[in-house]
Write an enzyme that holds these catalytic residues in place. Structure first.
Site, PDB file in Angstrom:
ATOM      1  N   ARG A  79      12.513 -10.878   6.340  1.00 24.89           N
ATOM      2  CA  ARG A  79      11.722 -11.283   5.168  1.00 24.89           C
ATOM      3  C   ARG A  79      12.385 -10.775   3.881  1.00 24.89           C
ATOM      4  NH1 ARG A  79       5.677  -8.675   4.176  1.00 24.89           N
ATOM      5  NH2 ARG A  79       5.440  -9.318   2.020  1.00 24.89           N
ATOM      6  N   ASN A 107       5.669   2.463   3.531  1.00 24.70           N
ATOM      7  CA  ASN A 107       5.191   1.504   4.542  1.00 24.70           C
ATOM      8  C   ASN A 107       6.009   0.216   4.626  1.00 24.70           C
ATOM      9  OD1 ASN A 107       4.147   0.686   2.087  1.00 24.70           O
ATOM     10  ND2 ASN A 107       2.159   0.098   2.894  1.00 24.70           N
ATOM     11  N   LYS A 120      15.137   5.160  -5.812  1.00 27.44           N
ATOM     12  CA  LYS A 120      14.730   6.435  -5.197  1.00 27.44           C
ATOM     13  C   LYS A 120      13.860   6.023  -4.002  1.00 27.44           C
ATOM     14  CE  LYS A 120      11.982   9.698  -4.261  1.00 27.44           C
ATOM     15  NZ  LYS A 120      11.798   9.848  -2.822  1.00 27.44           N
ATOM     16  N   THR A 154      10.891   9.286   1.209  1.00 31.24           N
ATOM     17  CA  THR A 154      11.564  10.151   2.189  1.00 31.24           C
ATOM     18  C   THR A 154      11.460   9.520   3.588  1.00 31.24           C
ATOM     19  OG1 THR A 154      11.247  12.087   0.837  1.00 31.24           O
ATOM     20  CG2 THR A 154      11.564  12.470   3.191  1.00 31.24           C
ATOM     21  N   GLY A 203       3.176   2.612  -4.619  1.00 30.30           N
ATOM     22  CA  GLY A 203       2.754   3.799  -3.884  1.00 30.30           C
ATOM     23  C   GLY A 203       1.300   4.099  -4.165  1.00 30.30           C
ATOM     24  N   GLY A 204       0.943   5.358  -4.013  1.00 26.93           N
ATOM     25  CA  GLY A 204      -0.453   5.757  -4.184  1.00 26.93           C
ATOM     26  C   GLY A 204      -0.730   6.291  -5.584  1.00 26.93           C
ATOM     27  N   ASP A 205      -1.614   7.304  -5.637  1.00 25.21           N
ATOM     28  CA  ASP A 205      -2.036   7.861  -6.931  1.00 25.21           C
ATOM     29  C   ASP A 205      -0.894   8.448  -7.756  1.00 25.21           C
ATOM     30  OD1 ASP A 205      -4.544   7.142  -6.339  1.00 25.21           O
ATOM     31  OD2 ASP A 205      -5.298   9.161  -5.874  1.00 25.21           O
ATOM     32  N   THR A 206       0.234   8.734  -7.074  1.00 24.60           N
ATOM     33  CA  THR A 206       1.401   9.248  -7.804  1.00 24.60           C
ATOM     34  C   THR A 206       1.703   8.323  -8.986  1.00 24.60           C
ATOM     35  OG1 THR A 206       2.251   9.668  -5.582  1.00 24.60           O
ATOM     36  CG2 THR A 206       3.763  10.088  -7.397  1.00 24.60           C
ATOM     37  N   GLU A 265       2.265  -0.805  -8.586  1.00 25.58           N
ATOM     38  CA  GLU A 265       1.479  -1.409  -7.517  1.00 25.58           C
ATOM     39  C   GLU A 265       0.956  -0.261  -6.682  1.00 25.58           C
ATOM     40  OE1 GLU A 265       0.555  -4.412  -7.260  1.00 25.58           O
ATOM     41  OE2 GLU A 265       1.865  -5.348  -8.732  1.00 25.58           O
ATOM     42  N   CYS A 312      -1.163  -1.650   1.983  1.00 26.80           N
ATOM     43  CA  CYS A 312      -1.971  -1.600   0.768  1.00 26.80           C
ATOM     44  C   CYS A 312      -3.062  -2.658   0.829  1.00 26.80           C
ATOM     45  CB  CYS A 312      -1.094  -1.786  -0.457  1.00 26.80           C
ATOM     46  SG  CYS A 312      -0.135  -3.295  -0.428  1.00 26.80           S
ATOM     47  N   THR A 313      -2.739  -3.798   1.439  1.00 26.85           N
ATOM     48  CA  THR A 313      -3.710  -4.891   1.479  1.00 26.85           C
ATOM     49  C   THR A 313      -4.503  -4.925   2.787  1.00 26.85           C
ATOM     50  OG1 THR A 313      -1.955  -6.350   2.228  1.00 26.85           O
ATOM     51  CG2 THR A 313      -2.476  -6.440  -0.115  1.00 26.85           C
TER      52      THR A 313
HETATM   53  P1  NAP Z   1       3.262   7.840  -2.462  1.00 24.89           P
HETATM   54  O1  NAP Z   1       3.023   9.121  -1.798  1.00 24.89           O
HETATM   55  O2  NAP Z   1       2.629   7.580  -3.776  1.00 24.89           O
HETATM   56  O3  NAP Z   1       4.857   7.678  -2.568  1.00 24.89           O
HETATM   57  C1  NAP Z   1       5.441   6.519  -3.102  1.00 24.89           C
HETATM   58  C2  NAP Z   1       6.823   6.840  -3.594  1.00 24.89           C
HETATM   59  O4  NAP Z   1       6.744   7.771  -4.682  1.00 24.89           O
HETATM   60  C3  NAP Z   1       7.725   7.509  -2.568  1.00 24.89           C
HETATM   61  O5  NAP Z   1       9.020   7.004  -2.710  1.00 24.89           O
HETATM   62  C4  NAP Z   1       7.665   8.975  -2.968  1.00 24.89           C
HETATM   63  O6  NAP Z   1       8.788   9.716  -2.538  1.00 24.89           O
HETATM   64  C5  NAP Z   1       7.648   8.840  -4.463  1.00 24.89           C
HETATM   65  N1  NAP Z   1       7.168  10.015  -5.190  1.00 24.89           N
HETATM   66  C6  NAP Z   1       6.405  11.040  -4.768  1.00 24.89           C
HETATM   67  N2  NAP Z   1       6.169  11.900  -5.780  1.00 24.89           N
HETATM   68  C7  NAP Z   1       6.794  11.394  -6.874  1.00 24.89           C
HETATM   69  C8  NAP Z   1       6.917  11.806  -8.226  1.00 24.89           C
HETATM   70  N3  NAP Z   1       6.351  12.911  -8.683  1.00 24.89           N
HETATM   71  N4  NAP Z   1       7.622  11.035  -9.059  1.00 24.89           N
HETATM   72  C9  NAP Z   1       8.209   9.895  -8.640  1.00 24.89           C
HETATM   73  N5  NAP Z   1       8.135   9.452  -7.362  1.00 24.89           N
HETATM   74  C10 NAP Z   1       7.426  10.196  -6.494  1.00 24.89           C
HETATM   75  O7  NAP Z   1       2.823   6.613  -1.518  1.00 24.89           O
HETATM   76  P2  NAP Z   1       3.154   6.390   0.021  1.00 24.89           P
HETATM   77  O8  NAP Z   1       2.393   7.385   0.826  1.00 24.89           O
HETATM   78  O9  NAP Z   1       4.623   6.271   0.221  1.00 24.89           O
HETATM   79  O10 NAP Z   1       2.536   4.933   0.245  1.00 24.89           O
HETATM   80  C11 NAP Z   1       1.192   4.726   0.494  1.00 24.89           C
HETATM   81  C12 NAP Z   1       0.460   4.282  -0.751  1.00 24.89           C
HETATM   82  O11 NAP Z   1       1.148   3.188  -1.323  1.00 24.89           O
HETATM   83  C13 NAP Z   1      -0.942   3.785  -0.453  1.00 24.89           C
HETATM   84  O12 NAP Z   1      -1.812   4.262  -1.424  1.00 24.89           O
HETATM   85  C14 NAP Z   1      -0.803   2.266  -0.538  1.00 24.89           C
HETATM   86  O13 NAP Z   1      -1.992   1.603  -0.828  1.00 24.89           O
HETATM   87  C15 NAP Z   1       0.211   2.143  -1.608  1.00 24.89           C
HETATM   88  N6  NAP Z   1       0.893   0.857  -1.534  1.00 24.89           N
HETATM   89  C16 NAP Z   1       0.622  -0.055  -2.510  1.00 24.89           C
HETATM   90  C17 NAP Z   1       1.218  -1.311  -2.455  1.00 24.89           C
HETATM   91  C18 NAP Z   1       0.946  -2.319  -3.518  1.00 24.89           C
HETATM   92  O14 NAP Z   1       1.762  -3.215  -3.681  1.00 24.89           O
HETATM   93  N7  NAP Z   1      -0.151  -2.235  -4.248  1.00 24.89           N
HETATM   94  C19 NAP Z   1       2.100  -1.634  -1.419  1.00 24.89           C
HETATM   95  C20 NAP Z   1       2.345  -0.670  -0.446  1.00 24.89           C
HETATM   96  C21 NAP Z   1       1.741   0.579  -0.524  1.00 24.89           C
HETATM   97  P3  NAP Z   1       8.676  10.743  -1.294  1.00 24.89           P
HETATM   98  O15 NAP Z   1       8.435   9.912  -0.097  1.00 24.89           O
HETATM   99  O16 NAP Z   1       9.989  11.417  -1.298  1.00 24.89           O
HETATM  100  O17 NAP Z   1       7.528  11.659  -1.604  1.00 24.89           O
END
Ligand code: NAP
Length: 506
Positions: free
Chosen positions: A116, A169, A192, A195, A245-248, A264, A298-299
Site C-alpha cells: 500500500r 502502528n 524521525k 522507536t 501520533g498521540g497527545d505528544t 494527525e 487511530c480509526t
Molecule cells: P506517540 O507516542 O505520540 O509517538 C508518535 C511519534 O512521536 C513517535 O515517532 C515518537 O517517537 C515521537 N515522539 C515522542 N515524543 C516526542 C517528542 N517529544 N517530540 C517529537 N516526537 C516525539 O504515538 P504512538 O504511540 O506511536 O502512536 C499511537 C497514537 O497515534 C494513538 O494515539 C493513535 O490514535 C495515534 N495515531 C493517529 C493517527 C491519525 O492519523 N490520526 C494515525 C495513527 C496513529 P518514539 O517512538 O521514539 O517515542
C-alpha cells in the site's frame, strides 16, 4: 532477512545505522536504542541514538539539497518517486518481517502495509504532476473598484525542510504519506521514525536511497522521541512538521515555531447503531473496526453506542464473532497479536480494571499473557468509566446502550477527540443528519471508520488534529502559494480592443 542482501549496508554489527548525506552512518554518541519485540519481549534490533550535532548536520544538508531539488523538473521528481515505489514493493518481504518483529503486526497485514505504501508513493507522484503543474490566472476587474489592469499568476512553491514524525502502528505507510508529498512538491525531508518501527523505516528509506535521490535530500535520524524530539521539532531549520501520533502532537503544536503543522492525533471513534441497522453487517464491522491489529489503529471503533432495543441482539452477534478471532503471534497471522509495549498493555489493563470496579459487564473473561491481551467486549459501560472516553489502543471495546439518537450524538460530541465515527442505519436521510451532527473529521455510513483509500481527505477535529491529510491535501499543505502580478499601464479586455486602439496605447 532484515539487514541482509541489498540492505546489508544499513547494518553495522548488531545495530542499524542512521541515514545522512546519502550515507549510512554510526552515531558519534556510541549509544544505541533497543527495540523490544512485543511478542518475545526481548531486544530484537538496535538503532543509533543520534546526537544534537548530527541533527544539526542533517538540517544543514537538507536546506542546501532542497535548493537544488526545487530546480529539478517535476516529471523527474515523479520519476524518482515511481522508482522508489517499485523498489519498495520489490522488497516487501524483508520490510514486512521488520514490521512483524518490531510492532507485532500480523504477517499478511505487514505485507499489505508495504505494498500500500508503494502504491501511495506512485499515486503521489502522479497527483503531484497534475496539481503542481497547474496554477491560477486571476484578473483584477472582478473585485469592485478595479479595472482590468492587473494579471495575477499563482503557483505552488515548496516550504523548504519538512520534518516527518510517524507513529508506531503504521510506521512505513505513515512515513511515506509524508515523504511522498514533501518530495514531489520540491521540499527536502527529515524523518524521525518511531522507536518501535524504526528498523522498518530504515529499510524503507534505503529503497529511496537505491532509487537515487540526491544526497542530503532525505535523512533519517533515530533515537527516542523523548530525548531528541524537542530538539527536532523546535529546530530553526524546520519549515513544516507533519506528525502522526498521540497527545505528544498537542505539546509539539504548543512548542513549534511559526511554521505550518499537520497533526494527525488520537481518536475515540464512535459507532452509532440505530434500531433498523443490519446487525450482521454491524457485527462484522465492529470486529474489523474494533479488533483488527488488536485495536491499535487511530480509526479503530473505540466505543459502540447502540439503541437499547437492539443491544442484546448486537452484543450476542459480536460475542459470537469475537469467539472466532485467532489469538497469538503475528508470524502465524493471528487476528489478535501482542500490543506494542508492556506499558501499553499495563495502560489497557488499567482501563479494564476501572470498568470492572465500576460494574461493566464482561462478555469474555479478561486474559493477558505478557503483551498479549485477549479480545474483550465490555457491555453496559457508563459515562463514569474511563473506557467510555479514553483511547485504549488495544483489543478492548466498550458498548454503551442509548435510548435515543441524540444521546449517541451527545456522547460522540462530548469527547475531546473528533477523528472519525460511523453510523449504521438503512435510512440514508437519517444517516446524513447524524453525520452532520457528529463533530468528527469523517463519518462513515454503514461501514467501520478507515483511513484509506489514501487519496481520500483525512482529518480530525478538536484534539484529533490540525489540517487535513490525504494525498492531495498533504501536497497542498507542504506548499505555499506564490503570486506574480503583472501590472498593465492601461486596462486590457480580451476581445475588447481593436488594433488601432492598442497602437495608440503602446
Ligand atoms: P506517540 O507516542 O505520540 O509517538 C508518535 C511519534 O512521536 C513517535 O515517532 C515518537 O517517537 C515521537 N515522539 C515522542 N515524543 C516526542 C517528542 N517529544 N517530540 C517529537 N516526537 C516525539 O504515538 P504512538 O504511540 O506511536 O502512536 C499511537 C497514537 O497515534 C494513538 O494515539 C493513535 O490514535 C495515534 N495515531 C493517529 C493517527 C491519525 O492519523 N490520526 C494515525 C495513527 C496513529 P518514539 O517512538 O521514539 O517515542
Amino acid at each position: 532477512m532484515a539487514g541482509t542482501g541489498v540492505f546489508s549496508e544499513i547494518l553495522d554489527g548488531d545495530a542499524f545505522k542512521y541515514y545522512s548525506n546519502g550515507e549510512w552512518k554510526k552515531s558519534s554518541s556510541g549509544k544505541t536504542v533497543a527495540i523490544v519485540n512485543p511478542t518475545t519481549r526481548k531486544t530484537q534490533y538496535k538503532v543509533q541514538a543520534c546526537t544534537q550535532e548530527e541533527v544539526n548536520k542533517v538540517m544543514e544538508l537538507a536546506k542546501s539539497a532542497q535548493k537544488t531539488w526545487a530546480k529539478t523538473p517535476l516529471w523527474k521528481r515523479a520519476e524518482l518517486l515511481h522508482k522508489a515505489a517499485a523498489i519498495l514493493k520489490e522488497h516487501k518481504a524483508p520490510i514486512a518481517e521488520c514490521l512483524i518483529k518490531e510492532i507485532a503486526k500480523p504477517a499478511k497485514d505487514s505485507v499489505t502495509e508495504v505494498v500500500r505504501s508503494g502504491d501511495l508513493i506512485s499515486y503521489t507522484a502522479e497527483e503531484g504532476v497534475r496539481i503542481l503543474g497547474e496554477g491560477k490566472f486571476l484578473v483584477s476587474d472582478s473585485f469592485p473598484g478595479n479595472e482590468r489592469t492587473k494579471y495575477c499568476l499563482t503557483s505552488k512553491i515548496p516550504l523548504g525542510v519538512v520534518l516527518a514524525i510517524p507513529p508506531f502502528n503504521y510506521p512505513v505507510n505513515l512515513a511515506v504519506s509524508k515523504i511522498g508529498p514533501a518530495l514531489i512538491a520540491g521540499n527536502s525531508l527529515v524523518l524521525k521514525p518511531p522507536t518501535q518501527g524504526a528498523v522498518s523505516c530504515l529499510h524503507m528509506v534505503h529503497c529511496f536511497h537505491l532509487a537515487g535521490f540526491p544526497k542530503g535530500l532525505i535523512s533519517c535520524v533515530t533515537g527516542k522521541g523523548s530525548e531528541i524530539g524537542d530538539f527536532l521539532t523546535m529546530h530553526p531549520g524546520v519549515n513544516c512538521i507533519s506528525f502522526t501520533g498521540g497527545d505528544t502532537g498537542i505539546s509539539i503544536s504548543k512548542k513549534a515555531g511559526m511554521i505550518p503543522l499537520q497533526m494527525e492525533l488520537g481518536g475515540k471513534d464512535a459507532c452509532i447503531v440505530l434500531e433498523d441497522a443490519d446487525l450482521d453487517l454491524v457485527a462484522a464491522n465492529i470486529i474489523k473496526g474494533g479488533f483488527s491489529y488488536s485495536g491499535q489503529r487511530c480509526t479503530a471503533i473505540k466505543v459502540v453506542l447502540v439503541m437499547e432495543s437492539v443491544a442484546d441482539a448486537l452484543v450476542e452477534k459480536v460475542k459470537a464473532r469475537v469467539a472466532k478471532l485467532r489469538i497469538g503471534p503475528p508470524e502465524d497471522d493471528c487476528d489478535i497479536t501482542p500490543v506494542v509495549t508492556e506499558s501499553s498493555a499495563n495502560f489497557i489493563e488499567g482501563l479494564v480494571m476501572d470498568a470492572k470496579d465500576k460494574g461493566a459487564t464482561f462478555c469474555q473473561q479478561y486474559k493477558r499473557e505478557g503483551n498479549l491481551i485477549w479480545p474483550l467486549l465490555l457491555d453496559n459501560v457508563r459515562p463514569d468509566m474511563r473506557i467510555a472516553w479514553e483511547e485504549p489502543f488495544g483489543p478492548i471495546l466498550p458498548v454503551i446502550r442509548i435510548n435515543s439518537v441524540e444521546e449517541g450524538i451527545h456522547h460522540c460530541n462530548a469527547s475531546n477527540f473528533g477523528l472519525q465515527g460511523c453510523v449504521f442505519t438503512k435510512d440514508i436521510n437519517k444517516a446524513v443528519l447524524i453525520s452532520d451532527a457528529m463533530e468528527t473529521g469523517t463519518v462513515q455510513i454503514n461501514s467501520a471508520p478507515a483511513r484509506g483509500p489514501d487519496h481520500f481527505p483525512f482529518q480530525g477535529l478538536k484534539d484529533s488534529g490540525i489540517g487535513s491529510q490525504g494525498i492531495t491535501n498533504s501536497i497542498d499543505m507542504m506548499t505555499k502559494v506564490k503570486t506574480t502580478v503583472i501590472n498593465l499601464p492601461s486596462p486590457s479586455y480580451s476581445m475588447g480592443s481593436s488594433g488601432s486602439s492598442i497602437r495608440s496605447r503602446i
